[in-house]
Design an enzyme around this catalytic site. Structure first.
Site: not given
Length: 450
Positions: A157, A266
């Site tokens: 992340k 992403c």
């Protein structure tokens, strides 16, 4: 262990640095000479908390090196990670040209057994293509050198990548070779001290796992955004609804914060790629197509609200209006603006005739690449508010959670806030004299709202 990481972008640089931090000898490779020279001098090309300090420390201790010489790096290493970009093509499919180019270069350079690891996010079947590309080069050289190809998707992340790598929820290893699996386990053993979170599976399942995970998370975000939009029309509070459903252990609270849509490097890319993969298999992935469409609509929610409240009709309904924007990156703790909702929102505000003044703790330089001189940029978060007709919050940076509301009121023409991240309590905002428009919380709209 001797490791090379080919591609020194976000994933490659974080992975290489963390492997060095755990005692391995790591060479990070990139074709960009300027980037490599910068890294040698301690200039980090991305913003990620804690990364710069770790790069400098491991560089000084000789465990982390940077080079443009791929051949030399491959020759020195046992494990070669491919961490180059896989940008979406015009049809949404992942572009593998850089991955396969690296594979061919490895095939030309290798002189002994190598484990070649796909770290980039790649479609199912890519490992077969990488293996074929390497073998083709070995055949052209007339040599037989053993090698293995592994799928090892990343689950980082942005803004928390160091912790995610050093303390992973899981490490997925896709390989059919027992010896290779043991070597990969050894490489990751430093990150498994508290518990073994290593999942070894076949290569194609590992490749699918990455896409499936991101598609699931994108779907959760989109579902909650849709519920928020309905709450707004029905007079319900989406944050109360979130508490109500999140308390169910089968659902949980993660990725159920409503807002102005997902962005980043992403989710948008991986949803598109998985839809394209399904199309190639003659499977109509209806759910993900709806997720993609709904997310694009969600990015327009905030600008539509602003137009309804401040618009004055005509081709440029916001002409003469100054809008202050807090937050440009797609999420906090990063300067990444790829597919960021701010791009859609600000471009729409400009189309409607507004002027935009913006602040972001890290993404101002990146924003200038997208907007140029079409908006104003400010280092201080209160500067954009001077004379503005409204404050718009797009990214939930911590700096915005407890601002000086008295000061804001003196700077704005009217105490009007459009909050795309639900940072404040609607009742409290009304008490202190603000007109407040969050996502799915006011319940001011009716079922007849268009």
């Amino acid at each position: 262990m001797k490791v090379c990481v080919i591609g020194s972008g976000y994933v490659g640089l974080v992975a290489g640095t963390c492997f060095a931090e755990s005692g391995n000898d790591v060479i990070c490779v990139d074709v960009d000479h300027q980037k490599i020279e910068g890294l040698k001098g301690g200039v980090i090309p991305i913003y990620e908390p804690g990364l710069k300090e770790m790069v400098l420390r491991n560089g000084e201790e000789g465990r982390l090196k940077f080079t443009t010489d791929l051949d030399a790096a491959v020759k020195e290493s046992l494990v070669c990670f491919i961490a180059v970009g896989t940008p979406p093509g015009a049809d949404g499919s992942a572009d593998l040209q850089y991955v396969l180019s690296v594979a061919r270069n490895i095939g030309r350079a290798m002189e002994s057994f190598k484990i070649i690891v796909d770290k980039s996010t790649v479609p199912v079947g890519t490992a077969d293509k990488v293996r074929a590309a390497v073998k083709e080069e070995l055949d052209a050289r007339g040599v037989h050198i053993e090698f293995d190809v592994v799928s090892n998707p990343e689950f980082l992340k942005e803004g928390a990548a160091i912790d995610d790598f050093m303390k992973p929820d899981r490490v997925v290893i896709g390989t059919d070779n027992v010896r290779t699996a043991e070597i990969m386990k050894e490489l990751y053993s430093a990150f498994m001290r508290k518990s073994n979170r290593m999942l070894v599976m076949d290569i194609r399942s590992a490749e699918m796992t990455k896409y499936a995970a991101n598609a699931m998370l994108a779907t959760r975000i989109t579902f909650m955004n849709q519920i928020a939009n309905l709450c707004e029309r029905m007079g319900a509070d989406v944050m109360a609804v979130r508490e109500g459903i999140g308390s169910d252990s089968r659902i949980g609270y993660d990725f159920l914060f409503p807002g102005v849509g997902y962005g980043g490097s992403c989710f948008p890319k991986d949803v598109k790629a998985l839809v394209r993969t399904a199309d190639e298999c003659s499977y109509d992935f209806v759910l993900l197509k709806a997720v993609e469409e709904a997310n694009e609509r969600q990015k327009r929610i905030l600008s539509d609200k602003i137009e309804r409240r401040l618009g004055q009709g005509g081709d440029k309904p916001l002409a003469g209006m100054s809008i202050a924007v807090w937050g440009l990156s797609f999420k906090p703790r990063t300067d990444d603006m790829r597919e960021a909702p701010s791009l859609t929102i600000i471009n729409r505000l400009l189309e409607l005739g507004a002027t935009v003044q913006a602040h972001d703790p890290e993404a101002l330089t990146e924003a200038k690449k997208h907007f140029g001189d079409r908006i104003g940029y400010h280092m201080n978060q209160y500067e954009p508010l001077k004379g503005a007709n409204a404050l718009v919050i797009i990214t939930e940076w911590n700096e915005y959670r407890n601002p000086d509301f008295d000061r804001i009121k003196t700077l704005l023409v009217n105490p009007l806030v459009f909050d795309g991240r639900n940072l404040y309590q609607p009742g409290r905002m009304r008490e202190i004299g603000y007109e407040y428009h969050p996502i799915g919380r006011n319940g001011a709209a009716s079922c007849e709202m268009e």
